[in-house]
Write a protein that holds these residues in place. Structure first.
Motif, PDB file in Angstrom:
ATOM      1  N   ASN A   1       4.194   1.096  38.611  1.00  0.00           N
ATOM      2  CA  ASN A   1       4.633   2.512  39.273  1.00  0.00           C
ATOM      3  C   ASN A   1       5.642   3.090  38.123  1.00  0.00           C
ATOM      4  OD1 ASN A   1       7.483   1.710  40.148  1.00  0.00           O
ATOM      5  ND2 ASN A   1       6.345   0.250  41.465  1.00  0.00           N
ATOM      6  N   ARG A   2       6.018   4.512  38.162  1.00  0.00           N
ATOM      7  CA  ARG A   2       7.023   4.900  37.458  1.00  0.00           C
ATOM      8  C   ARG A   2       8.352   4.486  37.663  1.00  0.00           C
ATOM      9  NH1 ARG A   2       9.777   9.008  35.673  1.00  0.00           N
ATOM     10  NH2 ARG A   2       8.686  10.404  33.891  1.00  0.00           N
ATOM     11  N   TYR A   3       8.670   4.018  38.766  1.00  0.00           N
ATOM     12  CA  TYR A   3       9.986   3.631  39.108  1.00  0.00           C
ATOM     13  C   TYR A   3      10.382   2.433  38.031  1.00  0.00           C
ATOM     14  CZ  TYR A   3      10.091   7.070  42.582  1.00  0.00           C
ATOM     15  OH  TYR A   3       9.726   8.435  43.236  1.00  0.00           O
TER      16      TYR A   3
ATOM     17  N   GLN B   1       1.901   8.618  31.741  1.00  0.00           N
ATOM     18  CA  GLN B   1       1.084   7.997  32.727  1.00  0.00           C
ATOM     19  C   GLN B   1      -0.157   7.755  31.917  1.00  0.00           C
ATOM     20  OE1 GLN B   1       0.266  11.089  35.660  1.00  0.00           O
ATOM     21  NE2 GLN B   1      -1.405  10.029  36.554  1.00  0.00           N
TER      22      GLN B   1
ATOM     23  N   ALA C   1       4.096   8.708  41.374  1.00  0.00           N
ATOM     24  CA  ALA C   1       4.892   7.547  40.910  1.00  0.00           C
ATOM     25  C   ALA C   1       4.728   6.149  41.742  1.00  0.00           C
ATOM     26  CB  ALA C   1       6.406   7.860  41.054  1.00  0.00           C
TER      27      ALA C   1
ATOM     28  N   TYR D   1       7.396  13.186  40.531  1.00  0.00           N
ATOM     29  CA  TYR D   1       6.207  12.822  40.171  1.00  0.00           C
ATOM     30  C   TYR D   1       5.480  12.280  41.393  1.00  0.00           C
ATOM     31  CZ  TYR D   1       8.273  12.789  35.635  1.00  0.00           C
ATOM     32  OH  TYR D   1       8.826  13.421  34.336  1.00  0.00           O
TER      33      TYR D   1
ATOM     34  N   TRP E   1       1.737   3.196  34.649  1.00  0.00           N
ATOM     35  CA  TRP E   1       2.721   4.152  33.714  1.00  0.00           C
ATOM     36  C   TRP E   1       2.996   3.082  32.697  1.00  0.00           C
ATOM     37  CZ3 TRP E   1       4.039   9.051  35.283  1.00  0.00           C
ATOM     38  CH2 TRP E   1       3.538   9.378  36.441  1.00  0.00           C
TER      39      TRP E   1
END
Length: 125
Positions: free
Chosen positions: A111-113, A80, A42, A39, A49
């Motif tokens: 963020n994606r994390y 997303q 990310a 991603y 996200w």
């Protein structure tokens, strides 16, 4: 009799301080962080996200509860956020590639994390 002058004491103190700081800067291979490049957005600062928090949620065609369902998602899924809107009652809605989700059914992260960590925790319960 003085063994060290004031100037030489300061000089030696600075050298000792420099050595102690330098010795603390050794590279440790365990500290290397590898990012998943699946991603690319990310960590983008302008991309949010979401993590679905309800067991089963329907994507809506528009940001309204009376709008038809266009698809479904489950608890722990990561989405997303492509857009957001607030309806006349003040409820926030988040747009994804599959449709709109209400703020009631999704938590938003920067963020994606972070979202992945929360999703893993939700699914492990």
């Amino acid at each position: 009799m003085k063994f060290f002058s004031k100037g030489s004491f300061v000089f030696f103190a600075l050298i000792l301080l420099s050595l102690s700081i330098y010795s603390g800067c050794t590279k440790n291979d365990d500290d290397i962080i590898e990012f998943d490049k699946t991603y690319p957005l990310a960590l983008a600062p302008d991309v949010e996200w979401g993590v679905v928090t309800e067991p089963y949620v329907g994507y809506k065609k528009d940001s309204d509860w009376t709008s038809p369902v266009t698809g479904h998602c489950r608890k722990g899924e990561i989405i997303q956020v492509l857009g957001k809107r607030q309806d006349e009652s003040g409820e926030k809605w988040y747009y994804t590639e599959k449709g709109w989700l209400s703020e009631i059914s999704v938590n938003i992260y920067s963020n994606r994390y972070k979202a992945q960590k929360v999703a893993n925790e939700l699914l492990s319960k």
